[in-house]
Scaffold this active site. Structure first.
Site, short mmCIF file in Angstrom:
data_model
loop_
_atom_site.label_atom_id
_atom_site.label_comp_id
_atom_site.label_asym_id
_atom_site.label_seq_id
_atom_site.Cartn_x
_atom_site.Cartn_y
_atom_site.Cartn_z
N ARG A 150 20.56 10.08 26.95
CA ARG A 150 20.47 11.64 27.82
C ARG A 150 22.10 12.28 27.19
O ARG A 150 23.17 11.33 27.46
CB ARG A 150 20.47 11.29 29.13
CG ARG A 150 20.74 12.22 29.63
CD ARG A 150 21.39 12.02 31.11
NE ARG A 150 22.10 13.21 32.19
CZ ARG A 150 23.19 13.56 32.46
NH1 ARG A 150 24.13 12.82 31.44
NH2 ARG A 150 23.40 14.25 33.20
N LEU A 151 21.52 13.56 26.78
CA LEU A 151 22.53 15.00 26.43
C LEU A 151 22.93 15.55 27.34
O LEU A 151 21.99 15.68 28.11
CB LEU A 151 22.40 14.80 25.45
CG LEU A 151 22.27 14.11 23.68
CD1 LEU A 151 21.44 14.85 22.86
CD2 LEU A 151 23.52 14.13 23.04
N ASP A 152 24.38 15.91 27.76
CA ASP A 152 25.29 16.37 28.67
C ASP A 152 24.48 17.62 28.21
O ASP A 152 24.22 17.85 27.31
CB ASP A 152 26.73 15.96 28.92
CG ASP A 152 26.43 15.21 29.66
OD1 ASP A 152 26.22 14.55 30.29
OD2 ASP A 152 28.01 14.41 29.61
N ARG A 153 24.70 18.34 29.65
CA ARG A 153 23.85 19.94 29.09
C ARG A 153 24.84 21.22 28.01
O ARG A 153 24.21 21.85 27.20
CB ARG A 153 24.49 20.89 30.49
CG ARG A 153 23.92 22.19 30.50
CD ARG A 153 23.50 23.19 32.07
NE ARG A 153 23.16 21.76 32.97
CZ ARG A 153 23.72 21.62 33.73
NH1 ARG A 153 24.48 22.53 34.74
NH2 ARG A 153 22.47 20.83 34.78
N HIS A 205 31.25 9.31 31.32
CA HIS A 205 31.55 10.31 31.71
C HIS A 205 33.70 9.37 30.93
O HIS A 205 34.50 10.59 31.50
CB HIS A 205 31.85 10.89 32.38
CG HIS A 205 29.97 11.60 31.94
ND1 HIS A 205 29.70 11.86 31.40
CD2 HIS A 205 29.39 10.93 33.51
CE1 HIS A 205 28.26 12.66 31.55
NE2 HIS A 205 27.88 12.56 32.72
#
Length: 119
Positions: free
Chosen positions: A3-6, A103
């Site tokens: 998953r890539l952050d926004r 994170h």
């Protein structure tokens, strides 16, 4: 699954076959396994620093998770060490994670109001 952050930029490569993956990891294809770190904008001025700040995960309306520093969070430890300075604009920092929280690097850097911390 990845998953890539926004706000994350970059490229995600997926190999369907093990041979292709080995080929992509080979030095002739840009050293993907040994990706070169990129300096973040801003100068790290804390020197070598151990950050021991608990991290708390919250869920917002709509299901989006956020991670924040907070006393009620899980124990989290990161060790930051400047490797190379690029004038006043950037510092290459090596981070050793003593725990593996979501994170963790970004939130620990933000807890000290440093570059790369999103503040």
């Amino acid at each position: 699954m990845h998953r890539l952050d926004r706000d994350t930029s970059g490229c995600l490569l997926v190999a369907r076959h093990a041979g292709t993956l080995r080929s992509l990891h080979a030095p002739a294809h840009g050293r993907f396994r040994e990706a070169l770190p990129r300096p973040r904008q801003g100068k790290w001025e804390l020197g070598a620093k151990r950050i021991d700040v608990p991290l708390r995960t919250d869920t917002r309306v709509g299901g989006e998770r956020t991670v924040r520093a907070g006393a009620s969070g899980k124990p989290s430890v990161s060790e930051f060490r400047p490797v190379q300075f690029f004038g006043r604009t950037a510092t290459l920092v090596e981070v050793t994670l003593r725990t593996g929280r979501t994170h963790q690097i970004r939130v620990h850097a933000a807890a000290r109001r440093t570059p790369g911390g999103g503040r």
